[in-house]
Design a protein around this motif. Structure first.
Motif, PDB file in Angstrom:
ATOM      1  N   PHE A  31      46.603  50.553  32.770  1.00 57.69           N
ATOM      2  CA  PHE A  31      45.912  50.437  31.488  1.00 57.69           C
ATOM      3  C   PHE A  31      46.927  50.462  30.351  1.00 57.69           C
ATOM      4  CE2 PHE A  31      42.913  52.064  34.488  1.00 57.69           C
ATOM      5  CZ  PHE A  31      41.692  51.537  34.113  1.00 57.69           C
ATOM      6  N   VAL A  32      46.593  49.753  29.286  1.00 52.77           N
ATOM      7  CA  VAL A  32      47.350  49.806  28.042  1.00 52.77           C
ATOM      8  C   VAL A  32      46.356  50.105  26.925  1.00 52.77           C
ATOM      9  CG1 VAL A  32      48.701  48.485  26.367  1.00 52.77           C
ATOM     10  CG2 VAL A  32      49.178  48.253  28.818  1.00 52.77           C
ATOM     11  N   ASN A  33      46.566  51.216  26.255  1.00 57.20           N
ATOM     12  CA  ASN A  33      45.642  51.650  25.204  1.00 57.20           C
ATOM     13  C   ASN A  33      44.198  51.733  25.695  1.00 57.20           C
ATOM     14  OD1 ASN A  33      47.739  51.793  23.277  1.00 57.20           O
ATOM     15  ND2 ASN A  33      47.552  49.607  22.837  1.00 57.20           N
ATOM     16  N   GLY A  34      44.046  52.225  26.926  1.00 60.86           N
ATOM     17  CA  GLY A  34      42.721  52.455  27.488  1.00 60.86           C
ATOM     18  C   GLY A  34      42.036  51.237  28.056  1.00 60.86           C
ATOM     19  N   LEU A  35      42.701  50.088  28.067  1.00 61.09           N
ATOM     20  CA  LEU A  35      42.098  48.858  28.580  1.00 61.09           C
ATOM     21  C   LEU A  35      42.893  48.342  29.778  1.00 61.09           C
ATOM     22  CD1 LEU A  35      41.402  47.095  25.176  1.00 61.09           C
ATOM     23  CD2 LEU A  35      39.684  48.071  26.725  1.00 61.09           C
ATOM     24  N   PRO A  36      42.212  47.760  30.779  1.00 62.76           N
ATOM     25  CA  PRO A  36      42.903  47.294  31.988  1.00 62.76           C
ATOM     26  C   PRO A  36      43.853  46.136  31.703  1.00 62.76           C
ATOM     27  CG  PRO A  36      40.525  47.413  32.334  1.00 62.76           C
ATOM     28  CD  PRO A  36      40.752  47.569  30.867  1.00 62.76           C
ATOM     29  N   VAL A  37      44.903  46.068  32.509  1.00 63.60           N
ATOM     30  CA  VAL A  37      45.793  44.903  32.529  1.00 63.60           C
ATOM     31  C   VAL A  37      45.978  44.491  33.987  1.00 63.60           C
ATOM     32  CG1 VAL A  37      46.991  45.406  30.371  1.00 63.60           C
ATOM     33  CG2 VAL A  37      47.850  46.382  32.510  1.00 63.60           C
ATOM     34  N   GLY A  38      46.336  43.216  34.183  1.00 64.74           N
ATOM     35  CA  GLY A  38      46.437  42.695  35.536  1.00 64.74           C
ATOM     36  C   GLY A  38      47.794  42.109  35.844  1.00 64.74           C
ATOM     37  N   LEU A  39      48.197  42.236  37.099  1.00 62.19           N
ATOM     38  CA  LEU A  39      49.417  41.631  37.631  1.00 62.19           C
ATOM     39  C   LEU A  39      49.018  40.419  38.452  1.00 62.19           C
ATOM     40  CD1 LEU A  39      52.483  41.652  38.405  1.00 62.19           C
ATOM     41  CD2 LEU A  39      51.851  43.170  40.298  1.00 62.19           C
ATOM     42  N   GLN A  40      49.632  39.271  38.161  1.00 58.07           N
ATOM     43  CA  GLN A  40      49.325  38.034  38.868  1.00 58.07           C
ATOM     44  C   GLN A  40      50.439  37.716  39.864  1.00 58.07           C
ATOM     45  OE1 GLN A  40      47.737  33.557  37.640  1.00 58.07           O
ATOM     46  NE2 GLN A  40      49.066  34.640  36.225  1.00 58.07           N
ATOM     47  N   VAL A  41      50.033  37.387  41.091  1.00 58.53           N
ATOM     48  CA  VAL A  41      50.991  37.074  42.144  1.00 58.53           C
ATOM     49  C   VAL A  41      50.605  35.726  42.750  1.00 58.53           C
ATOM     50  CG1 VAL A  41      52.156  37.908  44.211  1.00 58.53           C
ATOM     51  CG2 VAL A  41      51.167  39.552  42.600  1.00 58.53           C
ATOM     52  N   ILE A  42      51.583  34.850  42.894  1.00 59.36           N
ATOM     53  CA  ILE A  42      51.368  33.466  43.329  1.00 59.36           C
ATOM     54  C   ILE A  42      52.159  33.222  44.609  1.00 59.36           C
ATOM     55  CG2 ILE A  42      51.593  31.040  42.667  1.00 59.36           C
ATOM     56  CD1 ILE A  42      51.897  33.517  39.898  1.00 59.36           C
ATOM     57  N   ALA A  43      51.564  32.461  45.515  1.00 60.31           N
ATOM     58  CA  ALA A  43      52.239  32.149  46.783  1.00 60.31           C
ATOM     59  C   ALA A  43      52.332  30.646  46.985  1.00 60.31           C
ATOM     60  CB  ALA A  43      51.498  32.796  47.950  1.00 60.31           C
ATOM     61  N   ALA A  44      53.065  30.269  48.003  1.00 65.28           N
ATOM     62  CA  ALA A  44      53.255  28.861  48.353  1.00 65.28           C
ATOM     63  C   ALA A  44      51.961  28.261  48.906  1.00 65.28           C
ATOM     64  CB  ALA A  44      54.375  28.750  49.396  1.00 65.28           C
ATOM     65  N   PRO A  45      51.873  26.942  48.986  1.00 62.82           N
ATOM     66  CA  PRO A  45      50.670  26.301  49.534  1.00 62.82           C
ATOM     67  C   PRO A  45      50.334  26.823  50.931  1.00 62.82           C
ATOM     68  CG  PRO A  45      52.122  24.655  48.557  1.00 62.82           C
ATOM     69  CD  PRO A  45      52.886  25.946  48.556  1.00 62.82           C
ATOM     70  N   ASP A  46      49.025  26.927  51.193  1.00 62.11           N
ATOM     71  CA  ASP A  46      48.506  27.304  52.513  1.00 62.11           C
ATOM     72  C   ASP A  46      48.881  28.731  52.914  1.00 62.11           C
ATOM     73  OD1 ASP A  46      47.459  24.671  52.834  1.00 62.11           O
ATOM     74  OD2 ASP A  46      49.445  23.981  53.468  1.00 62.11           O
ATOM     75  N   ARG A  47      49.139  29.589  51.932  1.00 66.17           N
ATOM     76  CA  ARG A  47      49.472  30.977  52.239  1.00 66.17           C
ATOM     77  C   ARG A  47      48.466  31.927  51.585  1.00 66.17           C
ATOM     78  NH1 ARG A  47      55.794  32.661  52.885  1.00 66.17           N
ATOM     79  NH2 ARG A  47      55.987  31.805  54.984  1.00 66.17           N
ATOM     80  N   ASP A  48      47.211  31.556  51.630  1.00 69.72           N
ATOM     81  CA  ASP A  48      46.172  32.343  50.951  1.00 69.72           C
ATOM     82  C   ASP A  48      46.057  33.748  51.522  1.00 69.72           C
ATOM     83  OD1 ASP A  48      44.373  30.145  49.260  1.00 69.72           O
ATOM     84  OD2 ASP A  48      45.378  29.290  51.003  1.00 69.72           O
ATOM     85  N   LEU A  49      45.680  33.850  52.772  1.00 72.50           N
ATOM     86  CA  LEU A  49      45.518  35.176  53.380  1.00 72.50           C
ATOM     87  C   LEU A  49      46.867  35.853  53.588  1.00 72.50           C
ATOM     88  CD1 LEU A  49      42.596  34.448  55.826  1.00 72.50           C
ATOM     89  CD2 LEU A  49      42.566  36.055  53.908  1.00 72.50           C
TER      90      LEU A  49
END
Length: 451
Positions: free
Chosen positions: A419-437
């Motif tokens: 949280f920043v100042n009481g509000l949620p923040v998110g971390l985004q993570v990206i992978a290569a094609p066909d690596r969903d699971l």
């Protein structure tokens, strides 16, 4: 700051689908009881949130009674059996209205389920209702819909982000443990980041789009929002048909940090807080070089493809019944009419080149890491925000870090990063094609180690 969290959440706030399933199969709780808990939570909190635009209480209880009878007869349909779930209102459901957030479809009732909904029902999930979408999913703020605005459960005066506004708020507030959304430029990850949920945009083409009202046929994705990565993996496996067998953890996972300031203004407290969380998960982060040269081409391709395809969907409605559109959405559609065929074809070609260029980063890194958004949740109806001393449109700010992964079609997930100042923040993570699971499993492993 009026909030429904953290002291007055719904029954499923922070709940684990896996644990709920264990309790179901042990006989500690029934499918009807879980469904009633969802309905009670909606009754208590939806008047504040406006997350659900339609609830089919009797239909949900009937589904739950069937699910209980199936378990009693020894027919277990899988890990979502008996689990209440919500569906974004741009995804067709045969047994309840689907308005696409628009007065154009105020009385619309589809004749069959979208493919992803049919798969969820076949897996025993209980569809309790439809969640608010920004009109026609054409907006990242979640406060322009025929049904009004969804309110952020951490501060009811603030937006959830969109367009999967209701789905993210419903999960974050504990009305359901899982919800389905769509993502064309960030519409799953943006509200998940602003509300403190896990939101997963799968790789392009992994989940069927049949029965989902199109915004941009090239960029649209369907994906789940949940309380944790394990639940999101289960939901994704169900709607995609992919095996949920867990991938072995990668030793020495290489994470590349994307400098968000290359994408535009970013709140330095937000970015530093999120980077600290990323370092706890991945250890050393190497800053990726060269991506700044692709940002403008990515944005141009994104804008031209989305606008051209969106206008093609709505051109007749714009011409014949413009008064039924929400004013802001109508203005964006009229602006979209200016994208000519030549620019569209050029953008499609650029998309392929940009995807190839960004995919090459995975020769050196296993995952790419960055904030989901450069800010915390703006106020409802706010359209400009000051970031690092610069005035920026709210729309540009909330889309700035997510839309590249729709153009490239890469799997991307937003996970809560404090949280920043009481509000949620998110971390985004990206992978290569066909690596969903694979992506979700590596993050689960990193989280276990970080604890």
């Amino acid at each position: 700051m009026e909030s429904v969290l953290p002291h007055n959440p719904g029954f499923f706030h922070g709940a684990s689908v896996v644990e709920l399933g264990r309790r179901l199969r042990a006989g500690d709780v029934t499918c009807i009881e879980l469904t009633q808990a969802s309905l009670d939570s909606i009754t208590k909190l939806n008047p504040y949130l406006n997350a659900f635009v339609h609830v089919d209480a009797q239909g949900a209880l009937d589904q739950a009674a069937w699910a209980d009878s199936e378990l009693g007869a020894g027919r277990d349909h899988g890990p979502l059996h008996g689990i209440p779930i919500a569906i974004k209102d741009n995804i067709d459901t045969f047994d309840m209205p689907t308005t696409y957030g628009s007065a154009h479809f105020a009385t619309h009732r589809p004749t069959k389920d979208a493919a992803c909904v049919a798969r969820l029902r076949a897996a025993g999930a209980i569809v309790v209702g439809k969640t608010l979408t920004h009109e026609f999913a054409f907006g990242p703020t979640g406060d322009r819909s025929a049904q009004g605005a969804t309110h952020n459960p951490w501060d009811l005066s603030r937006m959830t982000g969109g367009s999967s506004a209701g789905s993210a708020a419903a999960v974050a507030a504990g009305l359901v443990p899982l919800a389905i959304g769509t993502d064309t430029g960030g519409s799953i990850r943006i509200p998940s980041g602003l509300c403190g949920a896990v939101g997963f945009k799968p790789g392009v083409g992994t989940v069927p789009m049949e029965g989902v009202f199109p915004l941009s046929k090239t960029l649209d994705h369907v994906g789940p929002i949940g309380n944790n990565l394990e639940d999101v993996a289960i939901a994704f496996s169900t709607i995609s048909g992919q095996s949920d067998a867990e991938h072995a953890p990668v030793a020495g996972l290489r994470a590349g940090w994307i400098d968000v300031h290359s994408f535009g203004p970013a709140d330095r407290l937000v970015t530093s807080s999120i980077k600290l969380q990323a370092q706890k998960l991945f250890g050393n982060l190497e800053v990726i070089q060269g991506i700044e040269d692709m940002i403008m081409p990515l944005r141009v391709a994104m804008a031209d493809i989305q606008r051209r395809e969106a206008y093609e969907v709505h051109a007749q409605r714009v011409a014949e019944r413009p008064e039924l559109f929400e004013a802001e959405v109508l203005e964006r559609l009229r602006m979209s009419a200016s994208v000519k065929e030549e620019a569209y074809v050029t953008a499609l070609s650029a998309r392929l080149e940009l995807t190839a260029a960004i995919t090459r980063y995975f020769d050196d890194f296993d995952v790419l890491v960055m904030p989901t958004l450069p800010i915390t949740a703006p106020m409802l109806d706010q359209r400009e925000v000051v970031i690092d001393g610069r005035m920026v449109s709210v729309r540009d700010a909330v889309l700035s870090l997510t839309s590249a992964w729709n153009i490239t079609g890469l799997p991307a997930v937003s996970i809560p990063a404090g949280f920043v100042n009481g509000l949620p923040v998110g971390l985004q993570v990206i992978a290569a094609p066909d690596r969903d699971l694979w992506l979700i499993d590596q993050l689960r492993h990193c989280q276990r180690v970080a604890k």
